[in-house]
Design an enzyme around this catalytic site. Structure first.
Site, PDB file in Angstrom:
ATOM      1  N   ARG A  29     -24.723 -16.817 -44.865  1.00  0.00           N
ATOM      2  CA  ARG A  29     -23.641 -15.906 -44.470  1.00  0.00           C
ATOM      3  C   ARG A  29     -24.288 -14.766 -43.688  1.00  0.00           C
ATOM      4  NH1 ARG A  29     -19.267 -16.275 -48.043  1.00  0.00           N
ATOM      5  NH2 ARG A  29     -18.148 -14.765 -46.780  1.00  0.00           N
ATOM      6  N   SER A  73       0.838  -1.198   0.000  1.00  0.00           N
ATOM      7  CA  SER A  73       0.000   0.000   0.000  1.00  0.00           C
ATOM      8  C   SER A  73       0.873   1.247   0.000  1.00  0.00           C
ATOM      9  CB  SER A  73      -0.904   0.002   1.238  1.00  0.00           C
ATOM     10  OG  SER A  73      -1.501   1.268   1.441  1.00  0.00           O
TER      11      SER A  73
END
Length: 455
Positions: free
Chosen positions: A317, A278
Site C-alpha cells: 500500500r 475579435s
C-alpha cells in the site's frame, strides 16, 4: 479563474464536460461507494459469511442513504480519505445489529478503487459514443471530398497534389485505432478491487477469492490476477489513451488552424462567420474551436506524466501515488471529453472551400508535378538525366513565372526526339497525379463502417 478551467462557470464550455462531471461528481462517487458496500454484503450473505438481515439492511442503503457531504469533507480533511467518515454515517443509519457486518473483510482502497472503476465504466461509454460520432462525421466528409484536389504539404510547403478526402481519411484512421485500443483496454481496466488490508484477503480465511469473484460478478466487473492496490498500470494505460486520443484529435485541429490562415483560406470551422470574432478586428473569424482541442491535448500530455509518476508505489500500500491520480486523471477525462465534443462540432460543420483549394493548386504553376515528371522522363532518358532536366526546369519556371510543364516540354524536346520518344504532356495535371488516393480512402471508410457496424 478556478483551479481547473473545466470547473469554472466561465471556462467550462471550453474545457469542461457536463456529462462526465455529473458521472464523476462527489454525489455520484459516494453513491458508487455505497453500491460497492451493498454488493459486497449481498454476496457475503449468499456465501454464508454475514447474516441475511444485515445484508438486507446494508443493501437498502443504496436507495435510502443520503450522505452529509459537508461532514464527509471534514472526514476527508481529518483522515485523508472519504471512506472512514462514510462508514461512520452508514453505520449510524444501520443501527447496532447490521453495522458490524458493513465493510466485512474489505479495506478502504477496495471501496474507493472499485467505485472509481464503476465510474470509469460509465465515462468510457460517453467517450466512446462521442468518438464514434466523430468517426461517422469524418467518414462522410472524406467520402464527400474524395475528388477535391488540394495541395499536399510537407514541412509546410506545397509538395504533391492530394485530395481533401484523403487528408480527412488521415484524420480518421488514427481514431479507428484509438477505438480499437479502447476495446482492448476495457477488460484490463474494468476489474474489481478487493484484497483486504495488505492484499492477502486474510480476514476472510479461505473464502477470500470466492468473495472477490462473486463481488466482481455482482458489479459486472472482471476479476484481476491480483489485488492492484499498488499495481496501477491499467489506470496509466487509460491515461495514455486519453492523452493519445486527444492528441490525434488535435492533429486534425492543427491542420484546420493552418488551412484557415488568411493566405491559405481553404476551410472555415463553421458557416457562422461571427464565431471566433475579435473585439477590435471585425474581419476576423478565429479558429477558436480548433485552438481549444490543441490546448486540451497539450494539457493532457502534461498531466500524463503525473499518472506515470503514480506508478511508482511502495510495497503493498503506497503513500502518495493515489493522490497523484486524483490530481491527474479527472482533468484528463474532462479534457478528452471536451476534445471529442469540439471535434464532433468541427467534423459536422467544417466549411470546405474547394475553389480556393483549386486556386492554390494552380498558383503553384505545376511545381507540384516535379516528382511525377521526373519519373515520367526516367524511362526514355534515364533517372539521372531526368532529374537534372526537371531540376533545371523548376529553376527556370520559378525565375520566369511560367508553368513547369511548358518549360520542361521545351527543355526535353530535343533529347526525347533523339531517343525516338514522346510524352503526352496534356496528361500531366494535378488531378491525374493522385496515386492510390481513392483506394486508400476506400480502405479507411470500410474500416470505419466496420467499427460503427459492430457497435
Amino acid at each position: 479563474m478556478s483551479f481547473f478551467a473545466g470547473d469554472s462557470r466561465l471556462y467550462a464550455p471550453l474545457f469542461g464536460d457536463a456529462d462526465l462531471a455529473a458521472l464523476l461528481s462527489d454525489e455520484a462517487s459516494v453513491a458508487r461507494m455505497v453500491q460497492t458496500e451493498a454488493a459486497l454484503a449481498r454476496v457475503q450473505t449468499q456465501l454464508g459469511l454475514i447474516p441475511a438481515g444485515a445484508a438486507e439492511a446494508i443493501s437498502a442503503l443504496e436507495e435510502n442513504f443520503a450522505p452529509d457531504l459537508d461532514a464527509l469533507a471534514a472526514g476527508v480533511a481529518h483522515d485523508g480519505l472519504p471512506v472512514i467518515a462514510l462508514l461512520g454515517q452508514l453505520r449510524q443509519q444501520l443501527g447496532p445489529e447490521a453495522a458490524p457486518w458493513l465493510h466485512w473483510g474489505a479495506t478502504t482502497q477496495d471501496i474507493l478503487d472499485t467505485a472509481l472503476v464503476l465510474g470509469l465504466r460509465e465515462a468510457l461509454e460517453v467517450l466512446e459514443g462521442r468518438l464514434l460520432g466523430v468517426v461517422r462525421a469524418l467518414a462522410a466528409l472524406a467520402d464527400r471530398h474524395r475528388h477535391t484536389v488540394m495541395a499536399g504539404r510537407t514541412h509546410s510547403q506545397q509538395a504533391l497534389p492530394t485530395t481533401f478526402g484523403l487528408k480527412v481519411a488521415g484524420w480518421l484512421a488514427p481514431l479507428l485505432r484509438w477505438h480499437e485500443r479502447l476495446t482492448q483496454l476495457r477488460p484490463r481496466l474494468l476489474v474489481v478491487q478487493f484484497g483486504g488490508a495488505a492484499g492477502t484477503l486474510a480476514s476472510l480465511g479461505t473464502a477470500g477469492l470466492e468473495v472477490q469473484a462473486a463481488l466482481a460478478r455482482e458489479l459486472g466487473l472482471g476479476v484481476p490476477l491480483l489485488p492492484w492496490h499498488t499495481g496501477r498500470d491499467t489506470l496509466a494505460e487509460l491515461a495514455g489513451w486519453l492523452s493519445g486520443c486527444s492528441g490525434s484529435l488535435a492533429k486534425m485541429s492543427q491542420d484546420i488552424i493552418l488551412l484557415t490562415q488568411t493566405e491559405v483560406g481553404e476551410v472555415r470551422e463553421s458557416a457562422d462567420t461571427s464565431r471566433g470574432g475579435s473585439s477590435t478586428m471585425p474581419q476576423k473569424s478565429n479558429p477558436v474551436i480548433s485552438e481549444l482541442v490543441v490546448a486540451a491535448a497539450r494539457s493532457c500530455a502534461g498531466l500524463l506524466s503525473g499518472m506515470h509518476h503514480a506508478l511508482i508505489q511502495e510495497h503493498e500500500r503506497a503513500t502518495h501515488g493515489w493522490q497523484l491520480e486524483w490530481l491527474s486523471l479527472p482533468p484528463m477525462l474532462a479534457l478528452c471529453g471536451s476534445s471529442l465534443r469540439h471535434s464532433l462540432d468541427l467534423a459536422r460543420n467544417l466549411v470546405v472551400d474547394a475553389a480556393r483549394m483549386e486556386a492554390n493548386v494552380q498558383a503553384s504553376g505545376g511545381l507540384m508535378l516535379a516528382e511525377t515528371l521526373s519519373f515520367a522522363l526516367s524511362g526514355p532518358l534515364g533517372r539521372a538525366r531526368a532529374g537534372q532536366l526537371v531540376k533545371a526546369a523548376v529553376q527556370t519556371a520559378v525565375k520566369e513565372g511560367r508553368p513547369l510543364v511548358a518549360v520542361l516540354r521545351e527543355m526535353s524536346a530535343a533529347e526525347l526526339q533523339s531517343e525516338g520518344q514522346s510524352l503526352n504532356w496534356d496528361n500531366f495535371t494535378e488531378a491525374n497525379t493522385l496515386g492510390t488516393s481513392e483506394e486508400m480512402i476506400d480502405r479507411v471508410l470500410e474500416a470505419a463502417a466496420r467499427v460503427n457496424g459492430a457497435t
